[in-house]
Design a protein around this motif. Structure first.
Motif, PDB file in Angstrom:
ATOM      1  N   GLU A  36       0.901  -1.322   0.013  1.00  0.00           N
ATOM      2  CA  GLU A  36      -0.015   0.090  -0.055  1.00  0.00           C
ATOM      3  C   GLU A  36       0.915   1.493  -0.138  1.00  0.00           C
ATOM      4  N   VAL A  37       2.135   1.248   0.527  1.00  0.00           N
ATOM      5  CA  VAL A  37       3.165   2.319   0.616  1.00  0.00           C
ATOM      6  C   VAL A  37       3.835   2.426  -0.614  1.00  0.00           C
ATOM      7  N   PRO A  38       4.264   3.308  -1.387  1.00  0.00           N
ATOM      8  CA  PRO A  38       5.041   3.555  -2.533  1.00  0.00           C
ATOM      9  C   PRO A  38       6.578   3.011  -2.136  1.00  0.00           C
ATOM     10  N   ILE A  39       7.106   2.092  -3.059  1.00  0.00           N
ATOM     11  CA  ILE A  39       8.440   1.693  -2.544  1.00  0.00           C
ATOM     12  C   ILE A  39       9.467   2.165  -3.684  1.00  0.00           C
ATOM     13  N   ASN A  40      10.709   2.647  -3.139  1.00  0.00           N
ATOM     14  CA  ASN A  40      11.560   3.238  -4.171  1.00  0.00           C
ATOM     15  C   ASN A  40      12.264   1.882  -4.779  1.00  0.00           C
ATOM     16  N   LYS A  41      12.622   1.844  -6.108  1.00  0.00           N
ATOM     17  CA  LYS A  41      13.311   0.812  -6.873  1.00  0.00           C
ATOM     18  C   LYS A  41      14.658   0.517  -6.068  1.00  0.00           C
ATOM     19  N   LEU A  42      15.402   1.732  -5.712  1.00  0.00           N
ATOM     20  CA  LEU A  42      16.476   1.716  -5.176  1.00  0.00           C
ATOM     21  C   LEU A  42      16.495   0.750  -3.895  1.00  0.00           C
ATOM     22  N   ASP A  43      15.498   0.991  -2.888  1.00  0.00           N
ATOM     23  CA  ASP A  43      15.228   0.263  -1.935  1.00  0.00           C
ATOM     24  C   ASP A  43      15.169  -1.196  -2.080  1.00  0.00           C
ATOM     25  N   ILE A  44      14.387  -1.473  -3.273  1.00  0.00           N
ATOM     26  CA  ILE A  44      14.156  -2.836  -3.605  1.00  0.00           C
ATOM     27  C   ILE A  44      15.492  -3.700  -3.775  1.00  0.00           C
ATOM     28  N   MET A  45      16.333  -2.982  -4.671  1.00  0.00           N
ATOM     29  CA  MET A  45      17.623  -3.566  -5.019  1.00  0.00           C
ATOM     30  C   MET A  45      18.442  -3.710  -3.671  1.00  0.00           C
ATOM     31  N   TYR A  46      18.608  -2.668  -2.991  1.00  0.00           N
ATOM     32  CA  TYR A  46      19.234  -2.878  -1.716  1.00  0.00           C
ATOM     33  C   TYR A  46      18.822  -4.269  -0.684  1.00  0.00           C
ATOM     34  N   ALA A  47      17.395  -4.041  -0.688  1.00  0.00           N
ATOM     35  CA  ALA A  47      16.946  -5.373  -0.103  1.00  0.00           C
ATOM     36  C   ALA A  47      17.387  -6.781  -0.665  1.00  0.00           C
ATOM     37  N   GLN A  48      17.350  -6.813  -1.910  1.00  0.00           N
ATOM     38  CA  GLN A  48      17.717  -8.043  -2.685  1.00  0.00           C
ATOM     39  C   GLN A  48      19.165  -8.261  -2.486  1.00  0.00           C
ATOM     40  N   LYS A  49      19.881  -7.365  -2.534  1.00  0.00           N
ATOM     41  CA  LYS A  49      21.395  -7.144  -2.261  1.00  0.00           C
ATOM     42  C   LYS A  49      21.692  -7.893  -0.877  1.00  0.00           C
ATOM     43  N   SER A  50      20.938  -7.274   0.226  1.00  0.00           N
ATOM     44  CA  SER A  50      21.157  -7.779   1.610  1.00  0.00           C
ATOM     45  C   SER A  50      20.902  -9.152   1.580  1.00  0.00           C
ATOM     46  N   ASN A  51      19.686  -9.643   1.027  1.00  0.00           N
ATOM     47  CA  ASN A  51      19.185 -10.881   1.121  1.00  0.00           C
ATOM     48  C   ASN A  51      20.295 -11.761   0.418  1.00  0.00           C
ATOM     49  N   ILE A  52      20.840 -11.449  -0.690  1.00  0.00           N
ATOM     50  CA  ILE A  52      21.912 -12.369  -1.365  1.00  0.00           C
ATOM     51  C   ILE A  52      23.002 -12.501  -0.393  1.00  0.00           C
ATOM     52  N   ASN A  53      23.439 -11.187   0.353  1.00  0.00           N
ATOM     53  CA  ASN A  53      24.582 -11.328   1.211  1.00  0.00           C
ATOM     54  C   ASN A  53      24.409 -12.412   2.331  1.00  0.00           C
ATOM     55  N   ARG A  54      23.173 -12.358   2.796  1.00  0.00           N
ATOM     56  CA  ARG A  54      22.861 -13.313   3.964  1.00  0.00           C
ATOM     57  C   ARG A  54      23.077 -14.721   3.411  1.00  0.00           C
ATOM     58  N   GLU A  55      22.236 -14.921   2.229  1.00  0.00           N
ATOM     59  CA  GLU A  55      22.435 -16.265   1.841  1.00  0.00           C
ATOM     60  C   GLU A  55      23.816 -16.689   1.340  1.00  0.00           C
ATOM     61  N   ALA A  56      24.430 -15.835   0.813  1.00  0.00           N
ATOM     62  CA  ALA A  56      25.985 -16.267   0.452  1.00  0.00           C
ATOM     63  C   ALA A  56      26.721 -16.547   1.766  1.00  0.00           C
ATOM     64  N   SER A  57      26.292 -15.913   2.721  1.00  0.00           N
ATOM     65  CA  SER A  57      26.989 -16.324   4.225  1.00  0.00           C
ATOM     66  C   SER A  57      26.758 -17.704   4.609  1.00  0.00           C
ATOM     67  N   ALA A  58      25.261 -17.960   4.485  1.00  0.00           N
ATOM     68  CA  ALA A  58      25.110 -19.089   4.875  1.00  0.00           C
ATOM     69  C   ALA A  58      25.807 -20.298   4.074  1.00  0.00           C
ATOM     70  N   LYS A  59      25.701 -20.070   2.856  1.00  0.00           N
ATOM     71  CA  LYS A  59      26.331 -21.014   1.812  1.00  0.00           C
ATOM     72  C   LYS A  59      27.692 -21.291   2.159  1.00  0.00           C
ATOM     73  N   THR A  60      28.462 -20.170   2.356  1.00  0.00           N
ATOM     74  CA  THR A  60      30.096 -20.057   2.980  1.00  0.00           C
ATOM     75  C   THR A  60      30.106 -20.998   3.850  1.00  0.00           C
ATOM     76  N   GLU A  61      29.185 -20.746   4.982  1.00  0.00           N
ATOM     77  CA  GLU A  61      29.370 -21.436   6.264  1.00  0.00           C
ATOM     78  C   GLU A  61      29.271 -23.006   6.226  1.00  0.00           C
ATOM     79  N   THR A  62      28.165 -23.192   5.231  1.00  0.00           N
ATOM     80  CA  THR A  62      27.769 -24.793   5.025  1.00  0.00           C
ATOM     81  C   THR A  62      28.787 -25.356   4.177  1.00  0.00           C
TER      82      THR A  62
END
Length: 392
Positions: free
Chosen positions: A221-247
């Protein structure tokens, strides 16, 4: 000064502060010179003082005269202006009509126009109102122009910022797509490693909880900036990469552990050829067949001088004559593994020496309690003897 004595008296008076000088002993020529110097200085000082007083008086008189002239001229101008003002005021008050003359540049065909005083007042008011309107218009349009310029500058800055953000979004999106592809490849590689570990009898480490970095989304319902979306995806990928690295790190540690453990296991056959004449476990005593005993290793018969090899890498713990074993070598391989070699004819390593798997350490003989050339070979696991044939 009529005599030298009078001159001395004058010099003495000029230098009254210097009372202790022996004036009577000073030569006449010196006194004359000093007297002339003092009198000359006094004369110069008196002349300079008179000149300064004369110039100062003259300057004061000149300044007073100039100030009087300026005040007189200023008063004359003020009087003339006041006279003109009263004359114009009187003329304006006493007359109800005025005549305006229009004279061409060539002086011919002069025309005149009679106007009432009221008309002049109205014209003056109109002129003043027009000037005020003109000035107000200039101020208004100047303000509008400045405002428009400011808005144009803000628009240009916004467009520039927007263009920069769009470029950042495009770059981040490209990086995100590449990272997602690499993560997918890592996930596939992880599954392959897990399958390989299971096939080789290894227990893979548990998988990380994917809910910690799994994607989420939906309408907002709230307008979202595309740049915020990309930063959120980047942060999510970093967490996944950290998990993969640990595994993967845990998997590599597990594989390394198993590899080192297998490397420490004495899997190398301790001689070249030969025949096993006595296995691990129960057997008849070779010196008294009526008696049975537990054999703690295997006996490998071979020709005298045949090579003896290290069953695994490690360091030499013993290399000496050891009771019924004769010439004896014991090697520590780590991970709880040790091997022992007996009845050799020759020892080729010394205590503390590091050896590699399959390295030549001695030669087969028949020393100690032996019925003929052979190698007595033992394997220890965590201090207990185990069957060597399980490792070949």
């Amino acid at each position: 000064m009529k005599s030298l004595d009078d001159f001395k008296q004058a010099l003495s008076d000029a230098c009254a502060s210097v009372k202790d000088l022996p004036w009577n002993k000073v030569s006449d020529s010196v006194l004359i010179g000093l007297g002339m110097l003092v009198l000359g200085g006094k004369f110069v000082c008196n002349k300079s003082l008179n000149t300064f007083k004369r110039l100062s008086g003259r300057s004061t008189r000149t300044f007073k005269k100039l100030s009087s002239v300026v005040q007189t001229k200023a008063q004359d101008k003020l009087t003339a202006a006041s006279s003109k003002y009263h004359t114009v005021k009187k003329t304006w008050s006493e007359n109800g009509h005025f005549t305006l003359f229009f004279v061409p540049a060539n002086g011919q065909h002069v025309t005149k126009k009679h106007v009432k005083r009221r008309q002049i007042k109205v014209a003056g008011v109109c002129i003043i109102a027009g000037l005020m309107l003109f000035a107000g218009s200039i101020g208004y349009f100047s303000h509008r122009y400045i405002q428009q310029q400011s808005e144009m500058n803000e628009l240009k800055a916004f467009q520039k910022l927007k263009g920069s953000q769009e470029m950042q979004i495009a770059a981040l999106q490209k990086i995100t797509e590449e990272n997602q592809k690499r993560l997918a490849e890592l996930s596939k590689l992880e599954e392959q490693i897990r399958e390989s570990m299971k096939k080789n009898g290894m227990q893979p480490p548990p998988k990380t909880d994917a809910s910690k970095y799994g994607g989420q989304g939906g309408d907002s319902e709230v307008p979202i900036n595309k740049l915020d979306i990309m930063y959120a995806q980047k942060s999510n990928i970093n967490r996944e990469a950290s998990a993969k690295t640990e595994t993967l790190k845990n998997m590599l540690e597990t594989i390394d552990y198993v590899v080192q453990s297998k490397e420490a296991a004495p899997s190398f056959y301790p001689t070249s050829g030969g025949t096993i004449t006595s296995h691990f476990g129960g057997r008849k005593n070779p010196f008294n067949y009526s008696r049975r005993e537990n054999h703690p290793g295997v006996d490998i018969a071979n020709y005298y001088g045949a090579p003896v090899y290290a069953g695994a890498a490690g360091y030499v713990k013993q290399s000496e004559w050891y009771y019924g074993y004769g010439n004896y070598i014991r090697i520590n391989h780590g991970w709880g593994y040790e091997t022992a070699y007996g009845h050799m004819s020759e020892l080729l390593v010394r205590p503390g020496q590091a050896v590699k798997k399959g390295q030549l350490i001695g030669r087969i003989g028949s020393t100690g309690y032996s019925t003929g050339p052979h190698l007595h070979y033992e394997v220890y696991k965590n201090g207990e003897r185990v069957d060597p044939e399980n490792f070949w």
